[in-house]
Design an enzyme around this catalytic site. Structure first.
Site, PDB file in Angstrom:
ATOM      1  N   ALA A  75       0.827  -1.207   0.000  1.00  0.00           N
ATOM      2  CA  ALA A  75       0.000   0.000   0.000  1.00  0.00           C
ATOM      3  C   ALA A  75       0.860   1.255   0.000  1.00  0.00           C
ATOM      4  CB  ALA A  75      -0.925  -0.001   1.214  1.00  0.00           C
ATOM      5  N   GLY A 118       0.433  -5.210   0.944  1.00  0.00           N
ATOM      6  CA  GLY A 118      -0.524  -5.288  -0.146  1.00  0.00           C
ATOM      7  C   GLY A 118       0.019  -6.014  -1.356  1.00  0.00           C
ATOM      8  N   GLU A 121      -0.724  -9.479  -0.602  1.00  0.00           N
ATOM      9  CA  GLU A 121      -2.163  -9.674  -0.764  1.00  0.00           C
ATOM     10  C   GLU A 121      -2.543  -9.764  -2.237  1.00  0.00           C
ATOM     11  OE1 GLU A 121      -4.142  -7.614   3.135  1.00  0.00           O
ATOM     12  OE2 GLU A 121      -3.056  -6.287   1.764  1.00  0.00           O
ATOM     13  N   GLU A 141       2.390  -4.995   7.619  1.00  0.00           N
ATOM     14  CA  GLU A 141       1.574  -3.877   8.098  1.00  0.00           C
ATOM     15  C   GLU A 141       1.766  -3.594   9.585  1.00  0.00           C
ATOM     16  OE1 GLU A 141      -0.597  -5.583   4.499  1.00  0.00           O
ATOM     17  OE2 GLU A 141       0.505  -6.382   6.217  1.00  0.00           O
TER      18      GLU A 141
END
Length: 267
Positions: A75, A118, A121, A141
């Site tokens: 992210a 991310g 992910e 994270e």
């Protein structure tokens, strides 16, 4: 392997595309100055490419990759720090992640270097994962005070099991490509220079199969993660009925009986 790449119209080169083999589309994340971090704009552009691929009958399988140095740093922390939880809850951003999740054709991740947060992910949304020897995977994270929010807490335990998933989520530590292979996150580990080429080889083999059968098989297999066994078996059975209604199913069986290569047309 050389792949001729070009920017997708309107993408500002956030995503590059190439067609190294018939039926295969390679999409390359291209934010080198930001370690391929997944800004909202980057995710939107990726979805534009996938939307076009879904509508293009010539595309039968997609390979998603980053760079040799890094797959994706995850992210966009700067956007999250500036806008807080509103950045995360942005409806368009969340819709695009769902769109990747629901992409009907197979996606193969070709991962060299780290897939972080991310980025990991995004790998988890892919159907097959090929990793270079120097690849690594992490849900980092927790190291910046947040938790995975684009599927990491749900998909990672399904991929690698509870113990390893929680170790990764709660420590933020990386696992190697070999460890990811042993845990079931990765299907193959290959020399770094061969990562994309090997992913393309697998994609080309998939592209040679009847495309509607491939898509129905993907739907049936992914249903195993959401449905109890009895319901999953019923869903599978319904997809078999769907397959029998296709021209390619008839062609495949005819070709087998006639001892010749099948000619699949995607109908």
């Amino acid at each position: 392997m050389s792949i001729k790449s070009s920017s997708v119209p309107g993408s500002d080169e956030l995503v590059l595309s190439g067609t190294p083999s018939e039926g295969v589309l390679v999409l390359t994340l291209n934010r080198p100055s930001k370690a391929n971090s997944l800004s909202k704009e980057a995710v939107v552009r990726l979805c534009e490419c996938l939307r076009a691929a879904a509508a293009d009958s010539a595309v039968r399988c997609v390979v998603l990759t980053g760079s040799v140095r890094i797959f994706s740093a995850g992210a966009d922390i700067s956007g999250m720090a500036e806008h807080g939880v509103d950045w995360y809850l942005d409806g368009e951003r969340l819709d695009r992640w769902r769109e990747i999740q629901d992409f009907p054709k197979p996606i193969i991740a070709a991962v060299n270097g780290p897939a972080i947060g991310g980025g990991c992910e995004l790998v988890l949304l892919c159907d097959i994962v090929v990793a270079g020897e120097e690849a690594s995977f992490s849900q980092g994270e927790i190291t910046v005070g947040v938790i995975p929010g684009d599927g990491g807490t749900q998909r990672l335990p399904r991929a690698v099991g509870k113990s390893l998933a929680l170790q990764m989520i709660l420590t933020g530590e990386r696992i190697s490509a070999q460890r990811a292979y042993e845990a079931g996150l990765v299907s193959e580990v290959v020399p770094t220079a061969r990562t994309v080429a090997r992913a393309v080889e697998i994609a080309a083999l998939i592209a040679s199969r009847p495309p509607l059968s491939v898509q129905l098989a993907k739907r049936a297999a992914l249903a195993a993660y959401a449905l109890p066994l009895a319901e999953g078996l019923a869903f599978e059975r319904d997809r078999v009925v769907d397959v029998f209604e296709t021209e390619d199913r008839a062609e495949g069986m005819r070709a087998f009986l006639e001892k010749r290569p099948p000619r699949y047309v995607g109908k």
